[in-house]
Design an enzyme around this catalytic site. Structure first.
Site, PDB file in Angstrom:
ATOM      1  CG  HIS A  29      -1.759  -1.146   1.410  1.00 19.02           C
ATOM      2  ND1 HIS A  29      -2.044  -1.688   2.639  1.00 19.02           N
ATOM      3  CD2 HIS A  29      -2.425  -1.905   0.504  1.00 19.02           C
ATOM      4  CE1 HIS A  29      -2.847  -2.728   2.492  1.00 19.02           C
ATOM      5  NE2 HIS A  29      -3.090  -2.885   1.204  1.00 19.02           N
ATOM      6  CE  LYS A  78       1.749   3.125   5.502  1.00 20.93           C
ATOM      7  NZ  LYS A  78       1.266   1.859   4.915  1.00 20.93           N
ATOM      8  CE1 TYR A 101      -0.224   2.543   9.170  1.00 13.72           C
ATOM      9  CE2 TYR A 101      -0.596   0.370  10.112  1.00 13.72           C
ATOM     10  CZ  TYR A 101      -0.974   1.396   9.256  1.00 13.72           C
ATOM     11  OH  TYR A 101      -2.100   1.265   8.495  1.00 13.72           O
ATOM     12  CG  ASP A 149      -4.351  -5.846   0.334  1.00 14.28           C
ATOM     13  OD1 ASP A 149      -4.623  -4.679  -0.006  1.00 14.28           O
ATOM     14  OD2 ASP A 149      -3.866  -6.124   1.444  1.00 14.28           O
TER      15      ASP A 149
END
Length: 183
Positions: free
Chosen positions: A62, A72, A132, A170
């Site tokens: 992603h 991130k 995250y 996904d």
């Protein structure tokens, strides 16, 4: 905190120092001061957490396109993951290359994935929780992704790709070759 640039030097493995005693341990997982001292000035605006119950759950690859691109800082708080970052910056000398690191609750390691990289992970244990931080807010219209099993990227996820547990979203991501320049 130890900062180790990986083969793609913008991707940094960070390992906090653990202070142990007879009760267990304590660690500082993030410090603006330590990050800035390491030349990594990021203004995180949101924390996210996921729980993946089955081993072999694969989330990714992603990214968020500009102007909503995100850096991130990823860590595993229960279980274990193989965390992957792919350089998707067109014109970059490392465009299309990837790096990975094993992040576990036990090792405390974290991966800093900068803007311009696609990100994904696979769980190596059942009931794995991942947290995250991101430095920009999510924008649905800016989300993008690449198939985890793209043959041009040839990422070694450490599992049989046919056994990966994927979301429908996904499962239908485009290939790397189909990706329009984003960064």
């Amino acid at each position: 905190m130890e900062f180790i640039p990986l083969e793609l030097p913008e991707v940094v493995l960070m390992t906090p120092r653990r202070f142990r005693d007879d009760r267990g341990w304590f660690e500082e997982t993030w410090s603006r001061r330590r990050m800035e001292d390491a030349g990594l000035a990021l203004d995180f605006v949101q924390d996210n957490q996921s729980l993946s119950e089955p081993k072999g759950t694969l989330r990714g690859l992603h990214f968020q396109a500009p102007p909503f691109a995100q850096a991130k800082l990823v860590r595993c708080v229960a279980g274990a993951i193989l965390d992957v970052a792919v350089d998707i910056r067109s014109g970059s000398p490392t465009y299309g290359r990837w790096v990975s690191a094993e992040l576990t609750a036990e090792n405390g390691a974290q991966l800093l994935v900068p803007r311009g990289f696609a990100h994904g992970f696979v769980t190596l244990m059942p009931n794995t929780a991942v947290c995250y931080k991101v430095d920009n807010f999510y924008d649905k219209a800016s989300e993008g992704g690449i198939r985890f099993d793209d043959p041009d990227l040839a990422i070694d996820w450490g599992i049989d790709n046919s056994a990966a547990v994927l979301s429908e979203k996904d499962r239908i991501l485009p290939s790397f070759a189909e990706l329009d320049p984003v960064f």
